[in-house]
Design a protein around this motif. Structure first.
Motif, PDB file in Angstrom:
ATOM      1  N   ALA A  60       0.826  -1.208   0.000  1.00  0.00           N
ATOM      2  CA  ALA A  60       0.000   0.000   0.000  1.00  0.00           C
ATOM      3  C   ALA A  60       0.861   1.258   0.000  1.00  0.00           C
ATOM      4  O   ALA A  60       0.556   2.234  -0.707  1.00  0.00           O
ATOM      5  CB  ALA A  60      -0.930  -0.008   1.212  1.00  0.00           C
ATOM      6  N   THR A  61       1.936   1.242   0.772  1.00  0.00           N
ATOM      7  CA  THR A  61       2.821   2.411   0.840  1.00  0.00           C
ATOM      8  C   THR A  61       3.467   2.690  -0.511  1.00  0.00           C
ATOM      9  O   THR A  61       3.477   3.838  -0.986  1.00  0.00           O
ATOM     10  CB  THR A  61       3.916   2.185   1.899  1.00  0.00           C
ATOM     11  OG1 THR A  61       3.300   2.020   3.176  1.00  0.00           O
ATOM     12  CG2 THR A  61       4.879   3.368   1.946  1.00  0.00           C
ATOM     13  N   LEU A  62       4.008   1.660  -1.147  1.00  0.00           N
ATOM     14  CA  LEU A  62       4.691   1.839  -2.431  1.00  0.00           C
ATOM     15  C   LEU A  62       3.697   2.192  -3.538  1.00  0.00           C
ATOM     16  O   LEU A  62       4.009   2.980  -4.443  1.00  0.00           O
ATOM     17  CB  LEU A  62       5.475   0.581  -2.782  1.00  0.00           C
ATOM     18  CG  LEU A  62       6.640   0.252  -1.840  1.00  0.00           C
ATOM     19  CD1 LEU A  62       7.298  -1.064  -2.241  1.00  0.00           C
ATOM     20  CD2 LEU A  62       7.673   1.374  -1.838  1.00  0.00           C
ATOM     21  N   ALA A  63       2.504   1.609  -3.471  1.00  0.00           N
ATOM     22  CA  ALA A  63       1.485   1.938  -4.468  1.00  0.00           C
ATOM     23  C   ALA A  63       1.076   3.405  -4.340  1.00  0.00           C
ATOM     24  O   ALA A  63       0.854   4.094  -5.346  1.00  0.00           O
ATOM     25  CB  ALA A  63       0.275   1.022  -4.308  1.00  0.00           C
ATOM     26  N   ALA A  64       0.982   3.895  -3.100  1.00  0.00           N
ATOM     27  CA  ALA A  64       0.636   5.298  -2.880  1.00  0.00           C
ATOM     28  C   ALA A  64       1.722   6.232  -3.409  1.00  0.00           C
ATOM     29  O   ALA A  64       1.451   7.405  -3.719  1.00  0.00           O
ATOM     30  CB  ALA A  64       0.403   5.547  -1.396  1.00  0.00           C
ATOM     31  N   GLN A  65       2.947   5.714  -3.510  1.00  0.00           N
ATOM     32  CA  GLN A  65       4.055   6.511  -4.033  1.00  0.00           C
ATOM     33  C   GLN A  65       4.180   6.410  -5.551  1.00  0.00           C
ATOM     34  O   GLN A  65       5.099   6.973  -6.132  1.00  0.00           O
ATOM     35  CB  GLN A  65       5.362   6.062  -3.370  1.00  0.00           C
ATOM     36  CG  GLN A  65       5.415   6.334  -1.878  1.00  0.00           C
ATOM     37  CD  GLN A  65       6.641   5.744  -1.205  1.00  0.00           C
ATOM     38  OE1 GLN A  65       7.445   5.055  -1.853  1.00  0.00           O
ATOM     39  NE2 GLN A  65       6.797   6.011   0.083  1.00  0.00           N
ATOM     40  N   GLY A  66       3.247   5.672  -6.181  1.00  0.00           N
ATOM     41  CA  GLY A  66       3.222   5.614  -7.636  1.00  0.00           C
ATOM     42  C   GLY A  66       3.623   4.289  -8.241  1.00  0.00           C
ATOM     43  O   GLY A  66       3.588   4.141  -9.469  1.00  0.00           O
ATOM     44  N   ALA A  67       4.022   3.307  -7.424  1.00  0.00           N
ATOM     45  CA  ALA A  67       4.399   1.999  -7.962  1.00  0.00           C
ATOM     46  C   ALA A  67       3.147   1.229  -8.368  1.00  0.00           C
ATOM     47  O   ALA A  67       2.068   1.423  -7.802  1.00  0.00           O
ATOM     48  CB  ALA A  67       5.190   1.213  -6.928  1.00  0.00           C
ATOM     49  N   GLU A  68       3.297   0.341  -9.348  1.00  0.00           N
ATOM     50  CA  GLU A  68       2.174  -0.481  -9.789  1.00  0.00           C
ATOM     51  C   GLU A  68       1.956  -1.603  -8.776  1.00  0.00           C
ATOM     52  O   GLU A  68       2.858  -2.402  -8.498  1.00  0.00           O
ATOM     53  CB  GLU A  68       2.464  -1.060 -11.172  1.00  0.00           C
ATOM     54  CG  GLU A  68       1.276  -1.772 -11.785  1.00  0.00           C
ATOM     55  CD  GLU A  68       1.542  -2.222 -13.210  1.00  0.00           C
ATOM     56  OE1 GLU A  68       0.844  -3.138 -13.672  1.00  0.00           O
ATOM     57  OE2 GLU A  68       2.461  -1.666 -13.847  1.00  0.00           O
ATOM     58  N   GLU A  69       0.761  -1.674  -8.226  1.00  0.00           N
ATOM     59  CA  GLU A  69       0.478  -2.590  -7.119  1.00  0.00           C
ATOM     60  C   GLU A  69       0.748  -4.039  -7.486  1.00  0.00           C
ATOM     61  O   GLU A  69       1.327  -4.790  -6.685  1.00  0.00           O
ATOM     62  CB  GLU A  69      -0.969  -2.423  -6.667  1.00  0.00           C
ATOM     63  CG  GLU A  69      -1.310  -3.286  -5.464  1.00  0.00           C
ATOM     64  CD  GLU A  69      -2.692  -2.995  -4.903  1.00  0.00           C
ATOM     65  OE1 GLU A  69      -3.248  -3.889  -4.235  1.00  0.00           O
ATOM     66  OE2 GLU A  69      -3.194  -1.879  -5.134  1.00  0.00           O
ATOM     67  N   ALA A  70       0.355  -4.456  -8.679  1.00  0.00           N
ATOM     68  CA  ALA A  70       0.544  -5.854  -9.070  1.00  0.00           C
ATOM     69  C   ALA A  70       2.026  -6.208  -9.138  1.00  0.00           C
ATOM     70  O   ALA A  70       2.434  -7.312  -8.737  1.00  0.00           O
ATOM     71  CB  ALA A  70      -0.124  -6.117 -10.419  1.00  0.00           C
ATOM     72  N   VAL A  71       2.834  -5.272  -9.623  1.00  0.00           N
ATOM     73  CA  VAL A  71       4.272  -5.505  -9.713  1.00  0.00           C
ATOM     74  C   VAL A  71       4.880  -5.601  -8.319  1.00  0.00           C
ATOM     75  O   VAL A  71       5.719  -6.467  -8.034  1.00  0.00           O
ATOM     76  CB  VAL A  71       4.949  -4.393 -10.533  1.00  0.00           C
ATOM     77  CG1 VAL A  71       6.474  -4.546 -10.492  1.00  0.00           C
ATOM     78  CG2 VAL A  71       4.444  -4.407 -11.965  1.00  0.00           C
ATOM     79  N   VAL A  72       4.439  -4.700  -7.425  1.00  0.00           N
ATOM     80  CA  VAL A  72       4.950  -4.710  -6.052  1.00  0.00           C
ATOM     81  C   VAL A  72       4.614  -6.028  -5.370  1.00  0.00           C
ATOM     82  O   VAL A  72       5.463  -6.646  -4.710  1.00  0.00           O
ATOM     83  CB  VAL A  72       4.382  -3.528  -5.243  1.00  0.00           C
ATOM     84  CG1 VAL A  72       4.787  -3.649  -3.770  1.00  0.00           C
ATOM     85  CG2 VAL A  72       4.876  -2.207  -5.808  1.00  0.00           C
ATOM     86  N   ARG A  73       3.366  -6.483  -5.542  1.00  0.00           N
ATOM     87  CA  ARG A  73       2.972  -7.740  -4.895  1.00  0.00           C
ATOM     88  C   ARG A  73       3.792  -8.915  -5.431  1.00  0.00           C
ATOM     89  O   ARG A  73       4.207  -9.801  -4.674  1.00  0.00           O
ATOM     90  CB  ARG A  73       1.484  -8.004  -5.121  1.00  0.00           C
ATOM     91  CG  ARG A  73       0.576  -7.108  -4.305  1.00  0.00           C
ATOM     92  CD  ARG A  73      -0.862  -7.596  -4.314  1.00  0.00           C
ATOM     93  NE  ARG A  73      -1.712  -6.698  -3.546  1.00  0.00           N
ATOM     94  CZ  ARG A  73      -1.819  -6.727  -2.225  1.00  0.00           C
ATOM     95  NH1 ARG A  73      -1.123  -7.619  -1.532  1.00  0.00           N
ATOM     96  NH2 ARG A  73      -2.607  -5.880  -1.602  1.00  0.00           N
ATOM     97  N   ALA A  74       4.030  -8.929  -6.729  1.00  0.00           N
ATOM     98  CA  ALA A  74       4.818 -10.021  -7.318  1.00  0.00           C
ATOM     99  C   ALA A  74       6.261  -9.981  -6.811  1.00  0.00           C
ATOM    100  O   ALA A  74       6.845 -11.023  -6.485  1.00  0.00           O
ATOM    101  CB  ALA A  74       4.782  -9.918  -8.839  1.00  0.00           C
ATOM    102  N   ASP A  75       6.825  -8.767  -6.734  1.00  0.00           N
ATOM    103  CA  ASP A  75       8.203  -8.638  -6.248  1.00  0.00           C
ATOM    104  C   ASP A  75       8.318  -9.058  -4.785  1.00  0.00           C
ATOM    105  O   ASP A  75       9.285  -9.740  -4.394  1.00  0.00           O
ATOM    106  CB  ASP A  75       8.691  -7.193  -6.414  1.00  0.00           C
ATOM    107  CG  ASP A  75       8.941  -6.830  -7.866  1.00  0.00           C
ATOM    108  OD1 ASP A  75       9.001  -7.752  -8.707  1.00  0.00           O
ATOM    109  OD2 ASP A  75       9.082  -5.628  -8.161  1.00  0.00           O
TER     110      ASP A  75
END
Length: 247
Positions: A60-75
């Protein structure tokens, strides 16, 4: 007097936001270097957070900073899988020490006059450190250092600590085998104890380039016994064995 060492992982918080994790479950220890994103998750893990909740918060934090949520979850899923494969999620982590500012002191010149008792202490201390680090797992050396740290010793002044490290270095120069920073720093802690003084034994890491180092500290986080031509600072501590404490 009994000291129980239960921690198996020690973390250095690196200046770039990353982390280095020392696993002492076998041999001389293994280091794992984590980038800043992996370190954000790992820091929550060592503070006792639930892994799934920590991963969700970080997503949630990284997505709020502009990262793509699906990519963050996969990483993060790949990271958790990697940490689990290394066995780090099944081990007991210690809290990360405070990376306080340090003043680095240079080792005394080789021609410095040293007392006979200091040289004798250096000889016995280096022999003990070599035995522990060559013949037993590093966790045994950590346990021995913690036992020594519980003795009724007086903290060594910086100038006195310099002399005791120099005594170890003098003996090490005659040693036919390899004795690097880990052996020297542990021996300095033992030599100080033999002379009724206490210094802190520290193991830490750095990044860019990635590497590990061991050293001694005294008053005010003054780092003793360093050669300016081959020591690249700053290092961040992962483990401090400090007089009167068992952490």
């Amino acid at each position: 007097m009994r000291v129980t060492t239960t921690h198996q992982l020690y973390t250095a918080r690196l200046p770039n936001g990353g982390a280095a994790v020392m696993d002492v479950r076998s041999g001389r220890g293994q280091w794992q270097h984590l980038n800043s994103t992996a370190a954000l998750l790992w820091n929550q893990v060592i503070e006792g957070a639930d892994l799934s909740k920590a991963a969700n918060r970080l997503t949630a934090t990284l997505a709020a900073q502009g990262a793509e949520e699906a990519v963050v979850r996969a990483d993060l899923a790949a990271l958790v899988s990697h940490l689990r494969a290394l066995g780090l999620l099944a081990a007991s982590p210690a809290p990360a020490p405070d990376p306080a500012p340090m003043h680095v002191r240079e080792v005394l010149p080789a021609h410095t006059r040293l007392s006979l008792p200091d040289r004798a202490a250096g000889l016995l201390a280096l022999a003990t450190a070599l035995f522990l680090l060559r013949c037993t797992p590093i966790r045994a050396a950590i346990a021995a250092a913690r036992l020594v740290a519980r003795l009724p010793l007086r903290p060594a002044a910086p100038e006195r600590a310099d002399q005791l490290f120099a005594a170890v270095r003098r003996v090490r120069s005659a040693w036919p085998g390899r004795a690097a920073c880990l052996e020297e720093s542990l021996a300095c802690s033992f030599a100080a104890a033999l002379r009724g003084r206490a210094v802190t034994w520290v193991i830490g890491a750095r990044t860019a380039p990635a590497g590990a180092h061991a050293w001694n500290e005294t008053h005010g986080n003054q780092v003793i016994g360093q050669d300016p031509e081959d020591r690249i600072w700053p290092y961040a501590p992962a483990l401090r064995v400090r007089h009167g404490r068992n952490k």
